[in-house]
Design an enzyme around this catalytic site. Structure first.
Site, PDB file in Angstrom:
ATOM      1  N   ASP A 123     -33.727 -15.556  21.144  1.00 33.85           N
ATOM      2  CA  ASP A 123     -35.129 -15.314  20.813  1.00 33.85           C
ATOM      3  C   ASP A 123     -35.247 -15.094  19.303  1.00 33.85           C
ATOM      4  O   ASP A 123     -34.259 -15.012  18.569  1.00 33.85           O
ATOM      5  CB  ASP A 123     -35.651 -14.104  21.588  1.00 33.85           C
ATOM      6  CG  ASP A 123     -37.173 -14.101  21.702  1.00 33.85           C
ATOM      7  OD1 ASP A 123     -37.835 -14.954  21.075  1.00 33.85           O
ATOM      8  OD2 ASP A 123     -37.708 -13.244  22.424  1.00 33.85           O
TER       9      ASP A 123
ATOM     10  N   GLU B 136     -45.660  -9.237  23.945  1.00 40.74           N
ATOM     11  CA  GLU B 136     -44.383  -8.548  23.863  1.00 40.74           C
ATOM     12  C   GLU B 136     -44.563  -7.037  23.675  1.00 40.74           C
ATOM     13  O   GLU B 136     -45.441  -6.435  24.286  1.00 40.74           O
ATOM     14  CB  GLU B 136     -43.513  -9.203  22.786  1.00 40.74           C
ATOM     15  CG  GLU B 136     -43.236 -10.683  23.121  1.00 40.74           C
ATOM     16  CD  GLU B 136     -42.370 -11.391  22.111  1.00 40.74           C
ATOM     17  OE1 GLU B 136     -42.317 -10.982  20.944  1.00 40.74           O
ATOM     18  OE2 GLU B 136     -41.724 -12.394  22.496  1.00 40.74           O
TER      19      GLU B 136
END
Length: 502
Positions: free
Chosen positions: A152, A358
């Site tokens: 990521d 997130e």
């Protein structure tokens, strides 16, 4: 032997030599031959690559630090657009194509001409692109093909605390753990330097690098990137097309979950009538496309308002759905006196969470935006109301449930607000079911099906259904015809019994 004959033989020899050289050259560039099996092409290309070229393939950088020269000289394997990383504000599809092709041309000018893969966070539609159709967040698009492992955004930096405090260790640990490509995304020079040193120092074996690069190249060959590396503009007008929007609208209406319909079983509120004198639309999310779409839309954390992309807000969808004679009044946060004094037939309240992505969305309270409870209390305590919750997860609603006539979990529906009105007004029926348990209070969390303390407000899989107005009318008509036939039969039977002897 005449001079002419010698000259002719010389020309023939040169032609034969050129032909044989050409054939060997084709064989030498076997990885560029689409007729060869993919594994053969991968092996051939791998045999020609230097360590520097292999490590370059393991790097993904953000578009903001990419250019044609970087792609060529650093042999970069992939470029991406992180959330909100766009060529320019409100970039067109053609702008995106041109930018990506410029990067690709740089990659193709490298020694071996290995094309790059472009990555983008298309979470619910092409959500970084202006005017793209945004689908509901909770509609998943699956993929089952073989691929490679990518980290990521700055993910390997966080292997240490504080992040990046020992970057060389982070590089080593991630590659040894099986990460094939690293989303760097900015300081690619440091990553390349550290990984090169780790390999040359025999800390990371060359076999691990080959393993990673082989998987990356396998995907590129399978995708056909070596034959068709450049994007074209032939489909740019398809962006935001009506066909796309119709599909997203269908996804919206199928994803909505009806949690309550009437304060008792005999007093259903939905479907709502389209032709009434006056209705109220209220709430922070009724006329806000950004709230409706949620995070990962145009920007990483999403946006607020109606100007960052195109779509139909729920308010505008309501105005289009109702009869032209119906007056639609909108107030973001109406007070009780305003609601009482206007004699509304019913109200549609749209409230929920702000957009997030997130960790920015982490919450210990899971409450709606501040004005939400106030709007529900002021409106639903005075007039019949349907409350629509815009959220990426179950949120606290139990304290207000008794005052609400109808309740809809809309999740994050995206740009096509008409999907909401399709079911509110009965053009289609509600069919959605909860994909998650809806809690009563956050004190119950975590709570899952099968837990001893499982006592939800609405259980996993719950969802009321309704019929479309068309089906309701058809059923009523059929029942009426059946009733008339029954009455006719009874009358005929009575007449016959009166006139027959005995």
């Amino acid at each position: 032997m005449s001079r002419a004959l010698v000259h002719l033989l010389g020309v023939l020899w040169l032609c034969c030599w050129l032909a044989s050289t050409g054939e060997s050259q084709i064989e030498y560039l076997r990885y560029k031959d689409p007729k060869q099996p993919v594994p053969t092409r991968v092996r051939d290309l791998m045999s020609r690559m230097t360590l520097e070229e292999k490590i370059g393939q393991m790097v993904q950088i953000d578009r903001s630090v990419a250019n044609a020269n970087v792609m060529k000289t650093s042999f970069i394997g992939s470029v991406l657009s992180g959330g909100g990383s766009e060529p320019l504000p409100r970039a067109t599809a053609e702008d995106w194509v041109n930018m990506i092709n410029d990067f690709q041309k740089g990659a193709l000018e490298s020694r071996l001409g290995i094309p790059m893969i472009y990555g983008i966070d298309a979470v619910h539609g092409h959500n970084n692109v202006y005017n793209a159709t945004i689908f509901p967040h909770n509609v998943g698009l699956g993929c089952t093909r073989q691929g490679f492992v990518i980290s990521d955004w700055q993910g390997i930096d966080r292997l240490t605390s504080p992040p990046s405090s020992n970057y060389t260790y982070s590089v080593q640990a991630s590659i040894e753990a099986g990460v094939d490509m690293v989303m760097v995304p900015f300081e690619y020079g440091k990553f390349i330097q550290d990984l090169t040193l780790l390999v040359k120092s025999n800390i990371i074996p060359m076999e691990r690098i080959d393993d990673a690069v082989e998987r990356i190249l396998l995907v590129k060959f399978t995708m056909g990137l070596f034959e068709n590396p450049l994007a074209d503009t032939s489909l740019v007008n398809e962006l935001g097309s009506q066909e796309h929007r119709d599909l997203a609208r269908e996804a919206v209406r199928k994803s909505l979950v009806l949690l309550k319909n009437g304060k008792n079983e005999s007093a259903s509120l939905l479907p709502l009538p389209k032709k009434v004198p006056k209705i109220l639309v209220a709430g922070s999310h009724a006329d806000n496309l950004g709230y409706q779409c949620g995070g990962w839309t145009i920007k990483w954390q999403g946006f607020s308002g109606n100007s960052d992309t195109r779509g139909t807000t729920i308010l505008n969808a309501i105005k289009s759905a109702v009869d032209t004679s119906t007056e639609v009044v909108f107030r973001d946060n109406p007070d009780n006196e305003f609601v009482k004094s206007n004699n509304f037939e019913y109200a549609i309240v749209v409230v929920g969470e702000p957009p997030y992505a997130e960790t920015a969305g982490d919450s210990t309270t899971l409450t709606m935006m501040e004005s939400g409870p106030n709007v529900i209390n002021n409106v639903c305590g005075t007039v019949k109301c349907v409350v629509v919750i815009i959220s990426g997860r179950p949120i606290v609603i139990e304290p207000y449930i008794s005052s609400i006539d109808a309740l809809v979990a809309a999740w994050l529906p995206g740009t096509e607000g008409q999907g909401m009105t399709d079911v509110l007004f009965g053009d289609y029926g509600f069919t959605g079911k909860l994909a998650r348990t809806w809690f009563k209070s956050v004190d119950q969390l975590p709570m899952n099906v099968g837990d001893p303390h499982y006592d939800p407000l609405f259980p996993f899989g719950f969802g009321l259904t309704t019929e479309s107005v068309k089906d309701l009318v058809a059923r009523s008509t059929s029942a009426a015809v059946g009733a008339r036939a029954c009455i006719f039969t009874i009358i005929v039977t009575l007449i016959i019994s009166l006139y027959l002897p005995g």
